[in-house]
Structure formats: structure tokens, C-alpha cells
Write a protein that holds these residues in place. Sequence first.
Motif, mmCIF file in Angstrom:
data_model
loop_
_atom_site.group_PDB
_atom_site.id
_atom_site.type_symbol
_atom_site.label_atom_id
_atom_site.label_comp_id
_atom_site.label_asym_id
_atom_site.label_seq_id
_atom_site.Cartn_x
_atom_site.Cartn_y
_atom_site.Cartn_z
ATOM 1 N N GLU A 219 0.929 0.956 -5.274
ATOM 2 C CA GLU A 219 1.636 2.212 -5.492
ATOM 3 C C GLU A 219 0.687 3.397 -5.411
ATOM 4 O OE1 GLU A 219 4.976 4.514 -5.989
ATOM 5 O OE2 GLU A 219 4.812 2.348 -5.659
ATOM 6 N N SER A 220 -0.572 3.210 -5.793
ATOM 7 C CA SER A 220 -1.550 4.291 -5.664
ATOM 8 C C SER A 220 -1.771 4.647 -4.200
ATOM 9 C CB SER A 220 -2.875 3.863 -6.312
ATOM 10 O OG SER A 220 -2.690 3.531 -7.672
ATOM 11 N N VAL A 221 -1.811 3.632 -3.346
ATOM 12 C CA VAL A 221 -1.975 3.886 -1.912
ATOM 13 C C VAL A 221 -0.770 4.644 -1.362
ATOM 14 C CG1 VAL A 221 -2.319 2.802 0.337
ATOM 15 C CG2 VAL A 221 -3.395 1.830 -1.697
ATOM 16 N N VAL A 222 0.422 4.284 -1.812
ATOM 17 C CA VAL A 222 1.630 4.957 -1.330
ATOM 18 C C VAL A 222 1.637 6.421 -1.746
ATOM 19 C CG1 VAL A 222 4.140 5.013 -1.531
ATOM 20 C CG2 VAL A 222 2.966 2.835 -1.270
ATOM 21 N N GLN A 223 1.314 6.703 -2.998
ATOM 22 C CA GLN A 223 1.308 8.087 -3.472
ATOM 23 C C GLN A 223 0.205 8.893 -2.804
ATOM 24 O OE1 GLN A 223 3.617 9.436 -5.301
ATOM 25 N NE2 GLN A 223 4.700 7.492 -5.603
ATOM 26 N N ARG A 224 -0.942 8.277 -2.570
ATOM 27 C CA ARG A 224 -2.021 8.962 -1.856
ATOM 28 C C ARG A 224 -1.613 9.257 -0.423
ATOM 29 N NH1 ARG A 224 -6.186 12.435 -1.434
ATOM 30 N NH2 ARG A 224 -7.827 11.682 -0.032
ATOM 31 N N GLN A 225 -0.942 8.339 0.228
ATOM 32 C CA GLN A 225 -0.460 8.570 1.585
ATOM 33 C C GLN A 225 0.564 9.694 1.629
ATOM 34 O OE1 GLN A 225 1.180 5.060 3.360
ATOM 35 N NE2 GLN A 225 1.631 6.050 5.315
ATOM 36 N N MET A 226 1.456 9.745 0.644
ATOM 37 C CA MET A 226 2.423 10.839 0.591
ATOM 38 C C MET A 226 1.739 12.188 0.409
ATOM 39 S SD MET A 226 5.626 9.770 0.899
ATOM 40 C CE MET A 226 6.523 11.084 0.087
ATOM 41 N N TRP A 227 0.697 12.225 -0.406
ATOM 42 C CA TRP A 227 -0.024 13.480 -0.629
ATOM 43 C C TRP A 227 -0.715 13.935 0.653
ATOM 44 C CZ3 TRP A 227 -4.900 15.548 -0.384
ATOM 45 C CH2 TRP A 227 -5.130 16.718 -1.101
ATOM 46 N N LEU A 228 -1.327 13.006 1.386
ATOM 47 C CA LEU A 228 -1.985 13.368 2.639
ATOM 48 C C LEU A 228 -0.987 13.854 3.683
ATOM 49 C CD1 LEU A 228 -4.537 10.410 2.882
ATOM 50 C CD2 LEU A 228 -5.051 12.806 2.363
ATOM 51 N N MET A 229 0.187 13.260 3.713
ATOM 52 C CA MET A 229 1.191 13.692 4.671
ATOM 53 C C MET A 229 1.745 15.073 4.328
ATOM 54 S SD MET A 229 3.183 10.043 5.033
ATOM 55 C CE MET A 229 4.570 10.775 5.899
ATOM 56 N N GLU A 230 1.805 15.401 3.044
ATOM 57 C CA GLU A 230 2.400 16.669 2.646
ATOM 58 C C GLU A 230 1.403 17.821 2.671
ATOM 59 O OE1 GLU A 230 4.876 18.575 -1.136
ATOM 60 O OE2 GLU A 230 4.222 16.466 -1.152
ATOM 61 N N TYR A 231 0.202 17.596 2.151
ATOM 62 C CA TYR A 231 -0.761 18.686 1.997
ATOM 63 C C TYR A 231 -1.776 18.743 3.135
ATOM 64 C CZ TYR A 231 1.063 19.183 -2.727
ATOM 65 O OH TYR A 231 1.890 19.384 -3.803
ATOM 66 N N LYS A 232 -2.118 17.604 3.725
ATOM 67 C CA LYS A 232 -3.068 17.595 4.837
ATOM 68 C C LYS A 232 -2.374 17.567 6.191
ATOM 69 C CE LYS A 232 -6.759 17.520 2.268
ATOM 70 N NZ LYS A 232 -7.734 18.639 2.279
ATOM 71 N N GLU A 233 -1.033 17.441 6.165
ATOM 72 C CA GLU A 233 -0.229 17.444 7.393
ATOM 73 C C GLU A 233 -0.690 16.362 8.374
ATOM 74 O OE1 GLU A 233 -0.216 21.337 9.000
ATOM 75 O OE2 GLU A 233 0.886 22.222 7.309
ATOM 76 N N LEU A 234 -0.972 15.189 7.852
ATOM 77 C CA LEU A 234 -1.335 14.060 8.701
ATOM 78 C C LEU A 234 -0.091 13.252 9.047
ATOM 79 C CD1 LEU A 234 -4.564 12.787 6.886
ATOM 80 C CD2 LEU A 234 -4.410 14.330 8.846
ATOM 81 N N SER A 235 -0.169 12.517 10.112
ATOM 82 C CA SER A 235 0.943 11.655 10.478
ATOM 83 C C SER A 235 0.983 10.440 9.546
ATOM 84 C CB SER A 235 0.815 11.213 11.936
ATOM 85 O OG SER A 235 -0.363 10.439 12.109
ATOM 86 N N THR A 236 2.038 9.663 9.697
ATOM 87 C CA THR A 236 2.195 8.501 8.811
ATOM 88 C C THR A 236 1.084 7.491 9.020
ATOM 89 O OG1 THR A 236 4.591 8.816 8.875
ATOM 90 C CG2 THR A 236 3.790 6.695 8.089
ATOM 91 N N SER A 237 0.753 7.193 10.256
ATOM 92 C CA SER A 237 -0.297 6.204 10.541
ATOM 93 C C SER A 237 -1.672 6.722 10.141
ATOM 94 C CB SER A 237 -0.282 5.843 12.026
ATOM 95 O OG SER A 237 -0.473 6.995 12.824
ATOM 96 N N GLU A 238 -1.954 7.998 10.403
ATOM 97 C CA GLU A 238 -3.254 8.555 10.029
ATOM 98 C C GLU A 238 -3.434 8.580 8.512
ATOM 99 O OE1 GLU A 238 -3.716 11.614 13.852
ATOM 100 O OE2 GLU A 238 -3.278 12.369 11.837
ATOM 101 N N ALA A 239 -2.405 9.010 7.780
ATOM 102 C CA ALA A 239 -2.501 9.028 6.321
ATOM 103 C C ALA A 239 -2.629 7.613 5.763
ATOM 104 C CB ALA A 239 -1.266 9.718 5.732
#
Length: 261
Positions: A130-150
Motif C-alpha cells: 500500500e505504501s508503493v501504491v500511495q507513493r505512485q499516486m503522489w508521483l502521478m499527481e504532483y510530479k506529473e509522471l505517467s503510470t508506468s514511470e511512477a
Amino acid sequence: MAFSQGAKPLRVYKETTQLLRLGILRKEPPWYQVVASVPPSTILIRTAPVEFDSPAQDGPRVMSKKVKKSKRFFRPRHIQYPEDDLRKTFFADHPWELARPRILVEDGGNDNLNHDWSKLQQPGRALDGESVVQRQMWLMEYKELSTSEAYDVARKEFYRLRMRSDIERRIAAEEARSVGAFFGKTHLQVGLELEERALLAWKVKAQEAVARRQQRIEAMASPGSIDTDVTDEEATTDTAGLANATESRPSSIEPPNAQGA
């Protein structure tokens, strides 16, 4: 107080009233006055809504003869969150993460508000999928990365923290052994011993089954061998018994000389 099976709510109240009148019940139940003031409903099922046909251009509305019921009338609405697909991807790539001990207490669902997911490791929270999922969501929202990159960024951070925790655990175990600590068998060693024990028991049973089957095959190949296969001891015993029976039998035929005399 016992009532028949399938008793209706109003019938329970009437039978209770009759029992009170006859004196079988000396005291009213706590629910008696409530049911008397607010009687229960006799219809316990949900009725389907009435459907109408499309109104004609020059005529009134006509009620449909066939009432159609939707198959999903009692099914809850499917709710899909963005994190669901991310969880499915992560646990499909890391199935052994589900075997780790987890805390079953549910959170409020506001992990993105209660924690700062600009970093993966959070104080007071165990590192998990779940930590990985929340970190990926944060990268997609604030760093504007794609799903695969995040996902790649969060996954590499997760691997780095996992390796560091494994190294710390091995160093702690070595330090404990250096001062005289003793650790028992690991779960893998216990599992291997149980597996070997089960395999040995199966091997013995398999050998016995093969031997019995071989004996049946040999018996079917030579049917007469079962009757002729007699040990020497049994043959000797039968011969001795026959001789004894012959000697002990009285002779009813006298010799010819004895008859002439």
C-alpha cells in the motif's frame, strides 16, 4: 413461550395477549406495549416499481401488462477507485508480499492526507504494498509522471528499502550469535523436514502396494501354483496324520485262516 414456525408478527402479539388473559404469562414482555402502539407490517418484501409504456400521441397512458424486474435490482453499485488498478498490478508482480504479516485494522482511507508521500518510508507505518501504491499516486499527481514511470520510481525505492531492512536483520542476527544467542530452525527448514518425512512414508506405502500388485499378477499368470505350492512341513504333517488314522482304524476283515479255524 414457544410459537409455531413461520408465525407472523401480528399473530405473535395475539397469542401473547391470549396467554396473558389465561394467566399463563404473569408479566407483559417488554415489547408488548410497543407492538400494541406500533403494529408491525405484514408485508416483508420489497415491491417492484410500476412501469408504464410510452404514451401514445393521441391517447392516455396505458399500464404495461408485463412488469419487468431488473436482474441487478438488489445488487450494490460497483465502485471503482484509481488505486484498485495500481494494487492489482503491484501484487500481481509481487505475490509474496501478501504472505507477509499485516495489520488488519482498517484505516480511514485518507492516507494521502495523514502522511507525506513525498518519500516512501513513513514514520509509524510498516512498509508494504500500500505504501508503493500511495507513493505512485503522489508521483502521478504532483510530479506529473505517467503510470508506468511512477510505478518504476516507487518500485525501485521499495526494493532499496527492503534490501536495507534485510541487511540490518542479518547483521542483528550475527551480533546476537556472537554473544551466545541461539536461534531455532527457520520456517523453511521445518517445512523441508516435514516434506521429507511425508515422502519417506509415501515411499514405504508405494513399495508395499507394488509388492501386492506383483503378487496378484503372478497369481493370475499361474493359477495352479496356489494349490501345488505347499511347504514341506505341511506335507509331512498331512502324511503323518494319515498314517496314524490308518493304524488306529479297527480291521473288520479277518484273515482267511482265522475263518477256516
